[in-house]
Design an enzyme around this catalytic site. Structure first.
Site, PDB file in Angstrom:
ATOM      1  N   SER A  14      -3.806 -11.870  11.572  1.00  0.00           N
ATOM      2  CA  SER A  14      -5.260 -11.732  11.638  1.00  0.00           C
ATOM      3  C   SER A  14      -5.705 -10.289  11.423  1.00  0.00           C
ATOM      4  O   SER A  14      -6.636 -10.029  10.651  1.00  0.00           O
ATOM      5  CB  SER A  14      -5.779 -12.251  12.982  1.00  0.00           C
ATOM      6  OG  SER A  14      -5.150 -11.593  14.068  1.00  0.00           O
ATOM      7  N   PHE A  15      -5.023  -9.328  12.065  1.00  0.00           N
ATOM      8  CA  PHE A  15      -5.457  -7.939  11.918  1.00  0.00           C
ATOM      9  C   PHE A  15      -5.122  -7.398  10.534  1.00  0.00           C
ATOM     10  O   PHE A  15      -5.918  -6.667   9.945  1.00  0.00           O
ATOM     11  CB  PHE A  15      -4.833  -7.052  12.999  1.00  0.00           C
ATOM     12  CG  PHE A  15      -5.471  -5.687  13.052  1.00  0.00           C
ATOM     13  CD1 PHE A  15      -6.722  -5.526  13.622  1.00  0.00           C
ATOM     14  CD2 PHE A  15      -4.845  -4.577  12.514  1.00  0.00           C
ATOM     15  CE1 PHE A  15      -7.336  -4.278  13.655  1.00  0.00           C
ATOM     16  CE2 PHE A  15      -5.445  -3.330  12.541  1.00  0.00           C
ATOM     17  CZ  PHE A  15      -6.696  -3.183  13.121  1.00  0.00           C
ATOM     18  N   LYS A 108       0.634  -2.590  18.582  1.00  0.00           N
ATOM     19  CA  LYS A 108       0.486  -2.107  19.955  1.00  0.00           C
ATOM     20  C   LYS A 108       1.590  -2.695  20.822  1.00  0.00           C
ATOM     21  O   LYS A 108       1.352  -3.603  21.627  1.00  0.00           O
ATOM     22  CB  LYS A 108      -0.902  -2.470  20.483  1.00  0.00           C
ATOM     23  CG  LYS A 108      -2.034  -1.826  19.671  1.00  0.00           C
ATOM     24  CD  LYS A 108      -3.398  -2.322  20.080  1.00  0.00           C
ATOM     25  CE  LYS A 108      -4.492  -1.633  19.284  1.00  0.00           C
ATOM     26  NZ  LYS A 108      -5.840  -2.119  19.622  1.00  0.00           N
ATOM     27  N   LYS A 191      -2.337  -1.371  27.525  1.00  0.00           N
ATOM     28  CA  LYS A 191      -3.483  -2.182  27.955  1.00  0.00           C
ATOM     29  C   LYS A 191      -3.234  -3.673  27.784  1.00  0.00           C
ATOM     30  O   LYS A 191      -3.867  -4.498  28.458  1.00  0.00           O
ATOM     31  CB  LYS A 191      -4.758  -1.745  27.222  1.00  0.00           C
ATOM     32  CG  LYS A 191      -4.658  -1.754  25.703  1.00  0.00           C
ATOM     33  CD  LYS A 191      -4.974  -3.078  25.071  1.00  0.00           C
ATOM     34  CE  LYS A 191      -4.593  -3.091  23.615  1.00  0.00           C
ATOM     35  NZ  LYS A 191      -4.843  -4.386  22.966  1.00  0.00           N
ATOM     36  N   ASP A 244     -10.289   0.391  24.416  1.00  0.00           N
ATOM     37  CA  ASP A 244      -9.421  -0.745  24.103  1.00  0.00           C
ATOM     38  C   ASP A 244      -9.179  -1.603  25.340  1.00  0.00           C
ATOM     39  O   ASP A 244      -9.113  -2.839  25.265  1.00  0.00           O
ATOM     40  CB  ASP A 244      -8.096  -0.222  23.544  1.00  0.00           C
ATOM     41  CG  ASP A 244      -7.388  -1.237  22.664  1.00  0.00           C
ATOM     42  OD1 ASP A 244      -7.909  -2.350  22.490  1.00  0.00           O
ATOM     43  OD2 ASP A 244      -6.307  -0.913  22.136  1.00  0.00           O
ATOM     44  N   SER A 254      -9.309 -11.841  22.642  1.00  0.00           N
ATOM     45  CA  SER A 254      -8.081 -11.066  22.817  1.00  0.00           C
ATOM     46  C   SER A 254      -6.897 -11.999  23.030  1.00  0.00           C
ATOM     47  O   SER A 254      -6.938 -12.896  23.877  1.00  0.00           O
ATOM     48  CB  SER A 254      -8.227 -10.126  24.022  1.00  0.00           C
ATOM     49  OG  SER A 254      -6.968  -9.736  24.527  1.00  0.00           O
ATOM     50  N   ARG A 255      -5.824 -11.777  22.290  1.00  0.00           N
ATOM     51  CA  ARG A 255      -4.661 -12.663  22.385  1.00  0.00           C
ATOM     52  C   ARG A 255      -4.016 -12.610  23.770  1.00  0.00           C
ATOM     53  O   ARG A 255      -3.631 -13.642  24.331  1.00  0.00           O
ATOM     54  CB  ARG A 255      -3.640 -12.292  21.302  1.00  0.00           C
ATOM     55  CG  ARG A 255      -4.068 -12.696  19.914  1.00  0.00           C
ATOM     56  CD  ARG A 255      -3.100 -12.243  18.855  1.00  0.00           C
ATOM     57  NE  ARG A 255      -3.162 -10.803  18.641  1.00  0.00           N
ATOM     58  CZ  ARG A 255      -2.481 -10.162  17.689  1.00  0.00           C
ATOM     59  NH1 ARG A 255      -1.680 -10.825  16.881  1.00  0.00           N
ATOM     60  NH2 ARG A 255      -2.585  -8.865  17.542  1.00  0.00           N
ATOM     61  N   ASN A 256      -3.884 -11.417  24.323  1.00  0.00           N
ATOM     62  CA  ASN A 256      -3.260 -11.295  25.643  1.00  0.00           C
ATOM     63  C   ASN A 256      -4.151 -11.893  26.734  1.00  0.00           C
ATOM     64  O   ASN A 256      -3.659 -12.508  27.682  1.00  0.00           O
ATOM     65  CB  ASN A 256      -2.949  -9.821  25.924  1.00  0.00           C
ATOM     66  CG  ASN A 256      -1.873  -9.293  24.996  1.00  0.00           C
ATOM     67  OD1 ASN A 256      -0.695  -9.543  25.183  1.00  0.00           O
ATOM     68  ND2 ASN A 256      -2.285  -8.569  23.954  1.00  0.00           N
TER      69      ASN A 256
END
Length: 340
Positions: A14-15, A108, A191, A244, A254-256
């Site tokens: 995606s990114f 990340k 994060k 962030d 957000s995936r996380n």
């Protein structure tokens, strides 16, 4: 030189897709590399990434490709948008082709065995490359949908920072520069851990006071740990730190956060990750971060608590109770207040 050459984006998630679109919107020819020929063909024919960014048009200036050697050979500027677990495997075979190239990591994560950040691994693989890190509150879908967004390009190489600013800066995407590559990258990796806990808290209906406490104490932990490793704590007050952290801990995109939300609904960790369908770096980072914090003697109760939930059978309510009944600490203890 960059204006006459294609820009490479390694990674068709995606990114990577959103980043490729940003570059193409600014008039650059982009080669979007991915390992899966079927995915490349789907993007080529449908002009959409149906698996990772459904509903977002992939611009004509983007060419999906699968030949890695040809892709990196033809480009001076290469964005590395790969999962942390795949980075060595992908880049090592083409290391000889990376001399003098500008390699910008957006991943990340932290490598489990070495506790190295992604740009440090790239530096090891390609010691004569020019290396930077792009990080910040950058949700892929919002970038793709032209939400106003800011990011940070961090490198000791000022010319690299200027080059990245030139190719990415646009009407909805602003890029700031930093010389603290280590701090910017560390903030982006750390994060992710706290976003899992924030997602769990939201799923369990915890109040706004609780969520605010978790985010604020997360910032304290991140900065305390980073300062112990030699990073500039002030970096964590910028986009790559608190910026962030806020977006990752508050957004269902957000995936996380999504993994944490699923855990709060009662799913097992494996089920939560499988439901996501993409990599959530925070799960891997948590394991190595807890071990490193213990090794360095850094006080990180949220990290220890989340580890207890995911891997030791504790509940979020039990962990929060332990935090609330623990010995009171100083609020802001990671920045010297002498002279204020």
């Amino acid at each position: 030189m960059i204006a006459r050459q294609p820009i490479a984006v390694l990674g068709g998630g995606s990114f990577g897709t959103a980043l490729a679109n940003l570059l193409a919107e600014n008039g650059h020819v982009v080669r979007l590399w991915m390992r899966d020929p079927e995915q490349a063909e789907a993007i080529r024919t449908r002009r959409e990434n149906p698996r990772y960014l459904k509903g977002v048009r992939v611009l004509p200036g983007i060419e999906p490709v699968t030949d890695l050697a040809a892709t990196v050979s033809a480009s001076e500027l290469i964005f590395v948008v790969l999962p942390s677990s795949a980075l060595r495997q992908v880049l090592q075979p083409v290391s000889a082709l990376l001399d003098g190239k500008m390699l910008v990591s957006t991943t990340k994560g932290i490598e489990a065995q070495s506790f190295k950040l992604m740009s440090q691994i790239i530096e090891e693989i390609a010691p004569r490359a020019r290396i930077g890190v792009l990080s910040g509150p950058n949700l892929a879908r919002e970038i793709a949908e032209h939400a106003l967004t800011a990011s940070v390009i961090a490198s000791e190489d000022e010319a690299l920072c200027q080059a990245v600013q030139a190719v990415l800066h646009g009407r909805t995407f602003r890029v700031y520069a930093s010389g603290d590559r280590f701090g910017v990258e560390l903030g982006g990796a750390l994060k992710n851990v706290y976003a899992i806990m924030a997602g769990m808290a939201a799923s369990l209906g915890m109040g706004e006071n609780t969520k605010s406490m978790l985010i604020t104490r997360a910032l304290a932990e991140m900065t305390r740990f980073a300062a112990r490793l030699g990073a500039n704590p002030m970096t964590f007050l910028g986009l790559a730190g608190v910026g962030d952290l806020i977006v990752t801990c508050t957004s269902p995109k957000s995936r996380n956060y999504q993994v944490g939300h699923a855990l709060g609904q009662g799913l097992a960790l494996e089920e939560a990750v499988a439901r996501l369908g993409e990599v959530a770096e925070g799960v891997n980072t948590l394991r190595v971060l807890k071990a490193k914090a213990e090794e360095l003697g850094v006080y990180m109760p949220l990290v220890a608590g989340l580890h207890a939930i995911l891997f030791e059978g504790r509940t979020l309510a039990q962990v929060i109770e332990a935090l609330m009944t623990g010995e009171p600490k100083t609020d802001v203890d990671f920045i010297s207040t002498s002279g204020f």
